[in-house]
Design an enzyme around this catalytic site. Structure first.
Site, short mmCIF file in Angstrom:
data_model
loop_
_atom_site.label_atom_id
_atom_site.label_comp_id
_atom_site.label_asym_id
_atom_site.label_seq_id
_atom_site.Cartn_x
_atom_site.Cartn_y
_atom_site.Cartn_z
N SER A 58 -32.00 14.96 43.61
CA SER A 58 -31.49 13.67 43.13
C SER A 58 -32.44 12.50 43.36
CB SER A 58 -30.14 13.35 43.78
OG SER A 58 -29.11 14.06 43.12
N LYS A 61 -33.38 10.41 40.42
CA LYS A 61 -32.66 9.22 39.96
C LYS A 61 -33.41 7.92 40.24
CE LYS A 61 -27.98 11.21 40.27
NZ LYS A 61 -28.15 12.48 40.99
N SER A 118 -24.84 8.78 44.14
CA SER A 118 -25.70 9.71 43.40
C SER A 118 -24.96 10.35 42.24
CB SER A 118 -26.25 10.80 44.34
OG SER A 118 -27.33 11.47 43.75
N LYS A 224 -33.13 6.90 48.29
CA LYS A 224 -32.43 7.97 47.59
C LYS A 224 -32.59 9.30 48.30
CE LYS A 224 -29.68 9.17 44.48
NZ LYS A 224 -29.15 10.07 45.55
#
Length: 385
Positions: A58, A61, A118, A224
């Site tokens: 993730s 992202k 997320s 993140k």
């Protein structure tokens, strides 16, 4: 109209030293790869297998968030604009904010859902809003990666769920993060530890940030996390202390506790060993330059970004200069337009180049305005015959 050209103007002296990553520093022992950089200069403070191609999970992202905020800056979308979730978005698996098909949510709340929870459904909804289709958005992601000079990144989706040929590296993730943190509005969302979506409705959703350092490490305000069976535990973190922003990336950690521990050790090391000084802020006025055919005769030029200088606390500082390079400027011109460059120089060598922009917008003057200014210059003696 007279032309004004400024070339190689030496403005000041300030301490500076070159930094290189220390090879004997032992950090991120359990990570497959890692990197630590100082955000404003991009200086690498530590790296380990930083260019190895790995699944980013993730952390993908971050590129999606970068394209979202850049689209907002360009006026393509607005923070308060409503987005309708497609069936494709609402059916996304993995982490999500439970979007329903045809549900409407603001760009602001969807971004919060991406940054904190997320949300795979949230990022797909935004991808379709910006690019029309998820596939078009992925093409934008890869094009932006090339613009940033990233050589070990290939995106196949905007969320990071496992798929063939979807990869990046710790270095590339760090460079995406470096670009993302230039947009300070993102910290309103990436720094959130817990919050709600659809507050006060029967579909209220509690969000808790998977990046626990936001709560437990002073100065951390992003960025993140990521996890899949292939990628294992990943984290790009960023913290700011005493004016210095550090970005760390770890990939392939065995569990979330070790991911957090080794990121903390990297941050501790950076803030103990290094410090920065601000050479110029984004508000620093570099001077007034004549603008041709503008409603105003002069315009104020400023750096396009904050310029900081990095050095080790234990090492002596060196002297450096910076020089401004300008050419002719013609109206109309908008705030943010690039009009020149600024060189940071050490030992007669240019070590950084920064673009120069203007402080305010100047529209083009009409014929009457230019004629009256010409007469004024004659009467004041600015124009001689």
């Amino acid at each position: 109209m007279r032309k004004w050209v400024i070339l190689c103007i030496c403005l000041c002296f300030i301490p500076l030293t070159s930094i290189s990553a220390e090879e004997n520093v032992v950090l991120a022992e359990n990570a497959k790869s890692a990197i630590m950089i100082e955000a404003s200069t991009g200086t690498v403070l530590f790296e380990k297998n930083a260019h190895e191609k790995l699944a980013p999970a993730s952390m993908t992202k971050m590129m999606s968030m970068l394209l979202i905020v850049e689209s907002i800056d360009k006026g393509v979308i607005q923070w308060d604009e409503m987005v309708t979730a497609s069936e494709n978005a609402s059916k996304m698996g993995g982490s999500q904010i439970l979007l329903e098909t045809n549900e409407q949510m603001s760009v602001r709340d969807l971004f919060k859902g991406i940054a904190v929870a997320s949300g795979n459904d949230a990022v797909v909804a935004m991808a379709e809003k910006i690019a029309g289709t998820e596939a078009n958005f992925v093409s934008m992601m890869n094009a932006r990666a090339k613009e940033l000079g990233l050589k070990n990144t290939n995106f196949k989706n905007p969320h990071g769920l496992e798929t063939a040929n979807h990869y990046s590296s710790a270095y590339d993730m760090g460079m995406i993060a470096k670009e993302l943190v230039k947009h300070e509005e993102i910290f309103q969302y990436t720094s959130i530890y817990e919050d709600y979506l659809r507050k006060g409705t029967d579909r209220e959703l509690w969000l808790v940030n998977t990046n626990k350092l936001v709560r437990f490490y002073p100065g951390v305000d992003g960025l993140k996390t990521g996890y899949t069976k292939e990628a294992l535990y990943c984290l790009t973190a960023t913290a700011r202390k005493n004016g210095m922003r550090v970005i760390t990336v770890v990939m392939g950690e065995p569990d979330s506790k070790i991911r957090q521990k080794e990121t903390t050790e990297m941050l501790d090391y950076a803030f103990a060993q290094y410090e920065t000084e601000t050479l110029l802020s984004q508000k620093s006025e570099l001077g007034n330059v004549e603008i041709e055919k503008g409603k105003s005769k002069y315009i104020t030029v400023i750096p396009s970004e904050e310029i900081t200088l990095l050095h080790k606390k234990s090492e002596p500082k060196k002297n450096a200069t910076y020089e401004l390079h300008m050419g002719d400027i013609k109206a109309p011109i908008k705030k943010g337009d690039i009009v020149g460059s600024l060189d940071v120089i050490e030992d007669s060598k240019v070590i950084r180049k920064i673009s120069v922009t203007v402080k305010e917008e100047v529209k083009k003057a009409n014929f009457l305005e230019l004629y009256l200014r010409y007469l004024k210059d004659i009467l004041s003696g600015d124009i001689a015959f």
